[in-house]
Design a protein around this motif. Structure first.
Motif, PDB file in Angstrom:
ATOM      1  N   PRO A   1     -48.291  26.495  -6.393  1.00 58.73           N
ATOM      2  CA  PRO A   1     -48.182  27.198  -7.680  1.00 58.73           C
ATOM      3  C   PRO A   1     -47.027  26.676  -8.526  1.00 58.73           C
ATOM      4  O   PRO A   1     -46.019  26.196  -8.008  1.00 58.73           O
ATOM      5  N   ASP A   2     -47.184  26.772  -9.823  1.00 58.76           N
ATOM      6  CA  ASP A   2     -46.133  26.375 -10.755  1.00 58.76           C
ATOM      7  C   ASP A   2     -45.214  27.542 -11.098  1.00 58.76           C
ATOM      8  O   ASP A   2     -44.081  27.333 -11.523  1.00 58.76           O
ATOM      9  N   GLN A   3     -45.702  28.769 -10.937  1.00 57.60           N
ATOM     10  CA  GLN A   3     -44.921  29.949 -11.297  1.00 57.60           C
ATOM     11  C   GLN A   3     -44.023  30.374 -10.147  1.00 57.60           C
ATOM     12  O   GLN A   3     -44.457  30.453  -8.994  1.00 57.60           O
ATOM     13  N   LEU A   4     -42.751  30.643 -10.472  1.00 57.00           N
ATOM     14  CA  LEU A   4     -41.791  31.010  -9.445  1.00 57.00           C
ATOM     15  C   LEU A   4     -42.201  32.276  -8.703  1.00 57.00           C
ATOM     16  O   LEU A   4     -42.079  32.350  -7.472  1.00 57.00           O
ATOM     17  N   ALA A   5     -42.703  33.262  -9.430  1.00 58.65           N
ATOM     18  CA  ALA A   5     -43.093  34.522  -8.788  1.00 58.65           C
ATOM     19  C   ALA A   5     -44.178  34.291  -7.734  1.00 58.65           C
ATOM     20  O   ALA A   5     -44.161  34.897  -6.659  1.00 58.65           O
ATOM     21  N   MET A   6     -45.130  33.406  -8.034  1.00 58.28           N
ATOM     22  CA  MET A   6     -46.192  33.112  -7.072  1.00 58.28           C
ATOM     23  C   MET A   6     -45.640  32.348  -5.868  1.00 58.28           C
ATOM     24  O   MET A   6     -46.060  32.570  -4.730  1.00 58.28           O
ATOM     25  N   LEU A   7     -44.686  31.446  -6.109  1.00 56.37           N
ATOM     26  CA  LEU A   7     -44.042  30.746  -5.000  1.00 56.37           C
ATOM     27  C   LEU A   7     -43.311  31.729  -4.097  1.00 56.37           C
ATOM     28  O   LEU A   7     -43.356  31.624  -2.859  1.00 56.37           O
ATOM     29  N   GLN A   8     -42.636  32.695  -4.696  1.00 55.11           N
ATOM     30  CA  GLN A   8     -41.938  33.711  -3.919  1.00 55.11           C
ATOM     31  C   GLN A   8     -42.924  34.540  -3.109  1.00 55.11           C
ATOM     32  O   GLN A   8     -42.651  34.914  -1.961  1.00 55.11           O
ATOM     33  N   ALA A   9     -44.077  34.837  -3.703  1.00 52.55           N
ATOM     34  CA  ALA A   9     -45.101  35.590  -2.989  1.00 52.55           C
ATOM     35  C   ALA A   9     -45.624  34.799  -1.797  1.00 52.55           C
ATOM     36  O   ALA A   9     -45.816  35.346  -0.700  1.00 52.55           O
ATOM     37  N   CYS A  10     -45.848  33.498  -2.002  1.00 56.27           N
ATOM     38  CA  CYS A  10     -46.305  32.639  -0.903  1.00 56.27           C
ATOM     39  C   CYS A  10     -45.282  32.616   0.233  1.00 56.27           C
ATOM     40  O   CYS A  10     -45.645  32.708   1.413  1.00 56.27           O
ATOM     41  N   ALA A  11     -43.995  32.467  -0.128  1.00 54.51           N
ATOM     42  CA  ALA A  11     -42.946  32.439   0.892  1.00 54.51           C
ATOM     43  C   ALA A  11     -42.886  33.753   1.655  1.00 54.51           C
ATOM     44  O   ALA A  11     -42.736  33.771   2.882  1.00 54.51           O
ATOM     45  N   ALA A  12     -43.023  34.866   0.937  1.00 57.33           N
ATOM     46  CA  ALA A  12     -42.968  36.182   1.579  1.00 57.33           C
ATOM     47  C   ALA A  12     -44.112  36.365   2.578  1.00 57.33           C
ATOM     48  O   ALA A  12     -43.924  36.876   3.683  1.00 57.33           O
ATOM     49  N   VAL A  13     -45.307  35.910   2.182  1.00 58.64           N
ATOM     50  CA  VAL A  13     -46.467  36.014   3.077  1.00 58.64           C
ATOM     51  C   VAL A  13     -46.318  35.055   4.260  1.00 58.64           C
ATOM     52  O   VAL A  13     -46.624  35.399   5.406  1.00 58.64           O
ATOM     53  N   GLY A  14     -45.847  33.841   3.975  1.00 57.49           N
ATOM     54  CA  GLY A  14     -45.782  32.832   5.017  1.00 57.49           C
ATOM     55  C   GLY A  14     -44.697  33.035   6.048  1.00 57.49           C
ATOM     56  O   GLY A  14     -44.814  32.571   7.187  1.00 57.49           O
TER      57      GLY A  14
END
Length: 368
Positions: A66-79
Motif C-alpha cells: 500500500p501507498d497509504q501510511l494508515a494501510m501500512l500500519q494496518a498491515c503491520a498490526a495484522v501481521g
C-alpha cells in the motif's frame, strides 16, 4: 569468542517473507537452528524481525504494498500476530521461550522509555527468553530503513557485542550486483578509510517487500559501531552464517571503524536515527567542535535548513554539506535563524527572553 556475548540479529523482509501464508518458514527454521547453537555456547540473542507488513498484506489479500501510511500500519498490526506465533512455535521445538517486544524510535529518543526498554530486554535475557522485536505500527519504522537503524539503536541500547544484518545479498558489493555482474563482494569495510568510495552502495535499492537498501545498512553500521558492537552485513540464506561469525571465519561483509566507543549519553543521542533539520557552520565553529571540544555557539552558524523544535536532533554541516556532527538543539529553527552569526550575549536581546547560551551543548553533541 567470549562467553555471554550479546548478539542483535536483524532479519529483513526479503528473508522473513515467503509463500507460506506470507512467511518463509524454511528461513525462520534455519535461523532458529543457528541461534540454538549460539545459545548452547553461552551467547545471548535478540532477534529483530521485519516482515509484519508483508505478512499482513498476505492476510488481507493485498498483492501490492500500500501507498497509504494508515494501510501500512494496518498491515503491520495484522501481521505482527502471525510473525510472533511462528517464531514461538519454531523455538518451542528447540526448547526455548520467546517474548514479543515492540520498540520504536520514540522509545529510543525518550530517555526514560529508553531505560525502560533496556531493562525489559535485559530482564528477558536473564530469564533465558529470546526477545523478538517485530515491525511496529510507528511511522518511522514503516517509512524508513526496514528497521536497520532501529536494530542498530537496539544494539546500542543493550551494549551488544555483535550486530548482524541478515539480508538477501551475500554482503556489500563494489556496485549493485543486480545491475552490474562484475560487482565484487567487499569482505571488510572500514568506514574511516578515505580510499573507500561507498557512493554506489548508497544508491543500491532493496527488494520488492524490503525497505532497507545498502544505504540504510551502512547508516545502521555507523550507529552500532558507536556502541562498540562488531557489525556484519551477510546473507541470511545460509545454514551456518552465524556459526561462521561465532568461529571467527570470514563471511559476508564486516564493517569496522577506527573511532572509540561513545559514552552512554552520546550513544543514546547517536541512536536517534533521523534528524529534523540542518544547520551550516563556518570554519571557526567547525574547528572549535573538532579540535577544542567546544559547544556550538550562535556566532558560528551561517544557515538553517528545515523545521525543528527545541530538543530535536539536528545535523551540523560545513558549507559544502559535509556532516560534522549531530546533536540535541536548544532552539527551534526560527530562533536559530534569528540569532545565527550573533555573539552569545546578543541572543536574549534579539529574542526578547532569556535562553541558554549554547545552541548545542557539547554534552549533547556527537561528532561524525
Amino acid at each position: 569468542m567470549n562467553k555471554d556475548d550479546k548478539w542483535v540479529i536483524k532479519a529483513g523482509s526479503s528473508l522473513v517473507s515467503g509463500n507460506h501464508e506470507g512467511l518463509n518458514i524454511d528461513f525462520i527454521s534455519k535461523l532458529a537452528s543457528q541461534i540454538d547453537f549460539l545459545r548452547k555456547n553461552k551467547q545471548e540473542v535478540i532477534i529483530i524481525s521485519s516482515g509484519a507488513v508483508a505478512k499482513g498484506m498476505n492476510d488481507l489479500g493485498l498483492e501490492k504494498r500500500p501507498d497509504q501510511l494508515a494501510m501500512l500500519q494496518a498491515c503491520a498490526a495484522v501481521g505482527q500476530r502471525g510473525i510472533s506465533e511462528i517464531y514461538q512455535k519454531t523455538f518451542e521445538k528447540l526448547g526455548y521461550t520467546t517474548g514479543q517486544v515492540l520498540i520504536t524510535h520514540d522509545d529510543i529518543a525518550n530517555r526514560t522509555r529508553y531505560l525502560n526498554a533496556k531493562n525489559t530486554i535485559e530482564t528477558l535475557l536473564e530469564l533465558g527468553i529470546i526477545p523478538i522485536v517485530n515491525d511496529c505500527v510507528a511511522t518511522e519504522e514503516i517509512s524508513f530503513g526496514d528497521n536497520d537503524r532501529l536494530g542498530a539503536a537496539l544494539a546500542g541500547l543493550i551494549r551488544a557485542d555483535r550486530f548482524v544484518m541478515l539480508t538477501d545479498q551475500d554482503g556489500i558489493f563494489t556496485d549493485d550486483p543486480s545491475k552490474n555482474k562484475e560487482a565484487k563482494l567487499l569482505g571488510l569495510i572500514n568506514l574511516d578509510d578515505e580510499n573507500i568510495d561507498l557512493s554506489q552502495q548508497l544508491n543500491s535499492t532493496s527488494g520488492l517487500l524490503g525497505r532497507g537498501g545498502m544505504k540504510t545498512k551502512i547508516e545502521a553500521a555507523r550507529i552500532s559501531l558507536n556502541s562498540g558492537a562488531a557489525t556484519w552485513v551477510v546473507s541470511g540464506f545460509g545454514e551456518d552464517t552465524l556459526l561462521k561469525i561465532y568461529n571467527g571465519e570470514e563471511v559476508g561483509t564486516q564493517i569496522t571503524t577506527n573511532k572509540s566507543t561513545l559514552s552512554s549519553r552520546k550513544l543514546w543521542i547517536s541512536s536517534f536515527g533521523s534528524v529534523s533539520g540542518t544547520i551550516k557552520l563556518d570554519d571557526g565553529a567547525i574547528e572549535a567542535l573538532l579540535t577544542k571540544g567546544k559547544s556550538l555557539l550562535s556566532v558560528g552558524i551561517t544557515d538553517v535548513v528545515g523545521n525543528f523544535n527545541k530538543g530535536d536532533l539536528v545535523r551540523c554541516t560545513d558549507k559544502r554539506g559535509n556532516e560534522i556532527a549531530t546533536g540535541l538543539i536548544n532552539f527551534n529553527n526560527e530562533e536559530v535563524k534569528a540569532i545565527k552569526g550573533l555573539n552569545s550575549e546578543e541572543i536574549s536581546t534579539t529574542l526578547g527572553y532569556l535562553t541558554q547560551e549554547e545552541v548545542i551543548h557539547r554534552n549533547n553533541l556527537v561528532l561524525s
